[in-house]
Design a protein around this motif. Structure first.
Motif, PDB file in Angstrom:
ATOM      1  N   PHE A  22       9.662   9.489 -14.052  1.00 56.46           N
ATOM      2  CA  PHE A  22       8.997  10.100 -12.898  1.00 56.46           C
ATOM      3  C   PHE A  22       8.138   9.093 -12.137  1.00 56.46           C
ATOM      4  CE2 PHE A  22       8.990  14.525 -15.069  1.00 56.46           C
ATOM      5  CZ  PHE A  22      10.211  14.843 -14.492  1.00 56.46           C
ATOM      6  N   ALA A  23       7.400   8.267 -12.860  1.00 49.67           N
ATOM      7  CA  ALA A  23       6.368   7.434 -12.238  1.00 49.67           C
ATOM      8  C   ALA A  23       6.867   6.074 -11.784  1.00 49.67           C
ATOM      9  CB  ALA A  23       5.202   7.244 -13.210  1.00 49.67           C
ATOM     10  N   GLY A  24       7.962   5.594 -12.349  1.00 52.60           N
ATOM     11  CA  GLY A  24       8.387   4.224 -12.122  1.00 52.60           C
ATOM     12  C   GLY A  24       9.034   3.994 -10.774  1.00 52.60           C
ATOM     13  N   GLY A  25       9.169   2.711 -10.430  1.00 50.43           N
ATOM     14  CA  GLY A  25       9.814   2.306  -9.195  1.00 50.43           C
ATOM     15  C   GLY A  25      10.918   1.304  -9.459  1.00 50.43           C
ATOM     16  N   SER A  26      11.464   0.758  -8.389  1.00 48.78           N
ATOM     17  CA  SER A  26      12.554  -0.208  -8.516  1.00 48.78           C
ATOM     18  C   SER A  26      12.016  -1.634  -8.471  1.00 48.78           C
ATOM     19  CB  SER A  26      13.561  -0.006  -7.384  1.00 48.78           C
ATOM     20  OG  SER A  26      12.933  -0.238  -6.128  1.00 48.78           O
ATOM     21  N   GLY A  27      12.805  -2.555  -9.007  1.00 49.73           N
ATOM     22  CA  GLY A  27      12.497  -3.982  -8.905  1.00 49.73           C
ATOM     23  C   GLY A  27      11.114  -4.327  -9.412  1.00 49.73           C
ATOM     24  N   THR A  28      10.315  -4.930  -8.562  1.00 47.04           N
ATOM     25  CA  THR A  28       8.949  -5.308  -8.932  1.00 47.04           C
ATOM     26  C   THR A  28       7.981  -4.127  -8.846  1.00 47.04           C
ATOM     27  OG1 THR A  28       8.328  -5.905  -6.675  1.00 47.04           O
ATOM     28  CG2 THR A  28       9.367  -7.630  -8.023  1.00 47.04           C
ATOM     29  N   GLU A  29       8.469  -2.995  -8.420  1.00 45.75           N
ATOM     30  CA  GLU A  29       7.668  -1.781  -8.192  1.00 45.75           C
ATOM     31  C   GLU A  29       6.634  -1.986  -7.077  1.00 45.75           C
ATOM     32  OE1 GLU A  29       6.199  -0.304 -12.002  1.00 45.75           O
ATOM     33  OE2 GLU A  29       8.094   0.770 -12.257  1.00 45.75           O
ATOM     34  N   SER A  30       6.919  -2.902  -6.175  1.00 49.32           N
ATOM     35  CA  SER A  30       5.996  -3.143  -5.059  1.00 49.32           C
ATOM     36  C   SER A  30       5.868  -1.919  -4.154  1.00 49.32           C
ATOM     37  CB  SER A  30       6.471  -4.336  -4.222  1.00 49.32           C
ATOM     38  OG  SER A  30       7.665  -4.018  -3.511  1.00 49.32           O
ATOM     39  N   MET A  31       6.935  -1.122  -4.059  1.00 55.83           N
ATOM     40  CA  MET A  31       6.919   0.003  -3.122  1.00 55.83           C
ATOM     41  C   MET A  31       6.145   1.209  -3.644  1.00 55.83           C
ATOM     42  SD  MET A  31       8.370  -1.446  -0.686  1.00 55.83           S
ATOM     43  CE  MET A  31       8.250  -0.051   0.418  1.00 55.83           C
ATOM     44  N   LEU A  32       5.734   1.184  -4.907  1.00 58.62           N
ATOM     45  CA  LEU A  32       4.950   2.299  -5.427  1.00 58.62           C
ATOM     46  C   LEU A  32       3.587   2.402  -4.750  1.00 58.62           C
ATOM     47  CD1 LEU A  32       5.647   2.205  -9.277  1.00 58.62           C
ATOM     48  CD2 LEU A  32       6.636   3.742  -7.562  1.00 58.62           C
ATOM     49  N   THR A  33       3.054   1.299  -4.292  1.00 57.71           N
ATOM     50  CA  THR A  33       1.720   1.300  -3.670  1.00 57.71           C
ATOM     51  C   THR A  33       1.758   1.015  -2.176  1.00 57.71           C
ATOM     52  OG1 THR A  33       1.426  -1.040  -4.251  1.00 57.71           O
ATOM     53  CG2 THR A  33       0.595   0.594  -5.811  1.00 57.71           C
ATOM     54  N   ALA A  34       2.879   0.542  -1.652  1.00 58.42           N
ATOM     55  CA  ALA A  34       2.922   0.113  -0.250  1.00 58.42           C
ATOM     56  C   ALA A  34       2.626   1.253   0.714  1.00 58.42           C
ATOM     57  CB  ALA A  34       4.287  -0.502   0.057  1.00 58.42           C
ATOM     58  N   GLY A  35       3.197   2.420   0.462  1.00 57.98           N
ATOM     59  CA  GLY A  35       2.965   3.543   1.355  1.00 57.98           C
ATOM     60  C   GLY A  35       1.534   4.019   1.332  1.00 57.98           C
ATOM     61  N   ARG A  36       0.945   4.054   0.137  1.00 58.84           N
ATOM     62  CA  ARG A  36      -0.441   4.478   0.016  1.00 58.84           C
ATOM     63  C   ARG A  36      -1.362   3.501   0.750  1.00 58.84           C
ATOM     64  NH1 ARG A  36      -2.375   8.801   0.287  1.00 58.84           N
ATOM     65  NH2 ARG A  36      -3.926   7.833   1.627  1.00 58.84           N
ATOM     66  N   GLU A  37      -1.094   2.222   0.595  1.00 61.47           N
ATOM     67  CA  GLU A  37      -1.916   1.215   1.264  1.00 61.47           C
ATOM     68  C   GLU A  37      -1.798   1.350   2.780  1.00 61.47           C
ATOM     69  OE1 GLU A  37      -0.354  -2.315  -0.447  1.00 61.47           O
ATOM     70  OE2 GLU A  37      -1.372  -2.042  -2.380  1.00 61.47           O
ATOM     71  N   ALA A  38      -0.582   1.663   3.262  1.00 56.50           N
ATOM     72  CA  ALA A  38      -0.390   1.831   4.701  1.00 56.50           C
ATOM     73  C   ALA A  38      -1.159   3.036   5.227  1.00 56.50           C
ATOM     74  CB  ALA A  38       1.094   1.972   5.011  1.00 56.50           C
ATOM     75  N   LEU A  39      -1.092   4.152   4.529  1.00 54.92           N
ATOM     76  CA  LEU A  39      -1.821   5.337   4.976  1.00 54.92           C
ATOM     77  C   LEU A  39      -3.328   5.125   4.910  1.00 54.92           C
ATOM     78  CD1 LEU A  39       0.138   8.415   3.574  1.00 54.92           C
ATOM     79  CD2 LEU A  39      -0.271   7.834   5.962  1.00 54.92           C
ATOM     80  N   ASP A  40      -3.792   4.385   3.920  1.00 59.74           N
ATOM     81  CA  ASP A  40      -5.225   4.129   3.799  1.00 59.74           C
ATOM     82  C   ASP A  40      -5.750   3.283   4.965  1.00 59.74           C
ATOM     83  OD1 ASP A  40      -5.549   5.618   1.514  1.00 59.74           O
ATOM     84  OD2 ASP A  40      -5.375   3.911   0.143  1.00 59.74           O
TER      85      ASP A  40
END
Length: 363
Positions: A22-40
């Protein structure tokens, strides 16, 4: 209850490999936080001296009335989080007045989910090599009262997800995609060390050869609106409108597909501008507060989709947890409406947001 409380409870209750799925992402998992950082990085610009004695967060989306511009994103195998699976999710979403998007890989039948639902339902599809399987599923969805089809277009195959590979993740016994035959789903249950069974299944069953022209077949076999999920560029948004789609979902697949891509919030205004109001645009991913709904609306979205937090609520307390998570965001959104001087959803526009000089999002 705060959203992080639901998350902590879900992590504690779920087996490690399921939590990682459920929690994991692909590759380096960079995209798990990218959207949150953009909205912030998006800042709200409130207006004052507006009559906000009554705020109405309700909206219409492809003919469905919602309590707020909020839907549950498609996610597979809800029974991994709770024994009642998608049936509980349908009850919770309906109780909160939200739309539920049911995955092709749901662990409860479309008919049982529809019987439990008091709110609108959409069905998500991957394009399979065997079109007759898709056709049969679409016919069942139509008969059960589903209101739209959501075609996921960012997954010609499942990307490498390191947590699933490390766990040799496969769908465990007792949980299966009950709306599809055991033959179609067989590979998803075969655990192998160092490999995700779901990635192997996608290589076997997903049709990676489809093009825009194939949408004509889908529109021929159904009268339901077709919504594309995973569009991240204006070019593809224009092509989607040209080929007759009824809506677009700007999505990074929960950070589980293309690593190092632009996040969905960063792509939203580009897609909105490309379609020019010809169809609804929905932002999927990184939604964690009612203020995020306001930011998305200001950027041009018609609604947002909530992913993992709905599963946290489901793992916490079934339908009550799903409803609790959704109501939390709706209550927060209604407060933001009042404090923004925006008593209706229509009152949100691009003048309601600003960006810092550094890390500016496209306007």
């Amino acid at each position: 209850m705060a959203l992080h409380t639901y998350e902590a409870a879900a992590e504690e209750r779920l087996p490690g490999p399921v939590w990682d799925f459920f929690a994991g992402g692909s590759g380096t998992e960079s995209m798990l936080t990218a959207g949150r950082e953009a909205l912030d990085r998006v800042q709200l610009r409130p207006r004052c001296m507006v009559d906000v004695s009554r705020c109405d967060p309700g909206t219409d989306l492809l003919g469905a009335r919602l309590a707020a511009p909020l839907a549950v994103a498609p996610m597979a195998y809800h029974q991994l989080a709770h024994p009642e699976g998608e049936v509980a999710s349908a009850r919770g979403a309906g109780e909160a007045g939200a739309l539920l998007t049911v995955s092709m890989f749901a662990s409860r039948t479309l008919e049982d989910i529809a019987a439990a639902a008091s709110g609108p339902l959409w069905l998500q599809l991957y394009w399979l090599r065997r079109r007759e399987v898709m056709r049969d599923l679409i016919r069942r969805a139509e008969a059960a009262g589903f209101r739209a089809l959501v075609l996921t277009v960012d997954a010609p195959r499942v990307a490498y997800r390191p947590r699933d590979a490390a766990n040799g993740f496969a769908v465990p016994p007792g949980v299966r995609a009950v709306n599809l035959s055991t033959e179609v789903m067989a590979a998803s249950h075969g655990s192998r060390s160092g490999e995700s069974a779901l990635a192997r299944h996608s290589r076997e069953q997903f049709d990676a050869s489809i093009t825009w022209e194939d949408l004509a077949w889908l529109r021929e076999v159904t009268s339901l609106p077709v919504v594309l999920k995973g569009v991240l560029t204006g070019e593809d948004a224009e092509l989607a409108v040209k080929h007759g789609v009824s809506g677009l979902i700007v999505s990074n697949h929960g950070g589980r597909q293309l690593d190092f891509a632009r996040s969905a919030p960063e792509c939203l205004t580009e897609v909105v501008d490309a379609v020019g109001g010809s169809c609804p645009v929905i932002l999927d991913g990184a939604i964690r507060h009612g203020a995020d709904l306001a930011k998305a609306l200001c950027m041009g979205a018609d609604a947002v989709m909530l992913g993992r937090p709905a599963l946290w609520g489901l793992a916490h307390s079934g339908d009550a947890g799903v409803a609790g998570v959704l109501r939390l965001l709706i209550d927060q959104f209604e407060e933001v409406m009042a404090l923004m001087g925006a008593p209706t959803v229509a009152d949100f526009g691009r003048s309601g947001i600003a960006y810092p000089v550094c890390g500016r999002l496209p306007s």
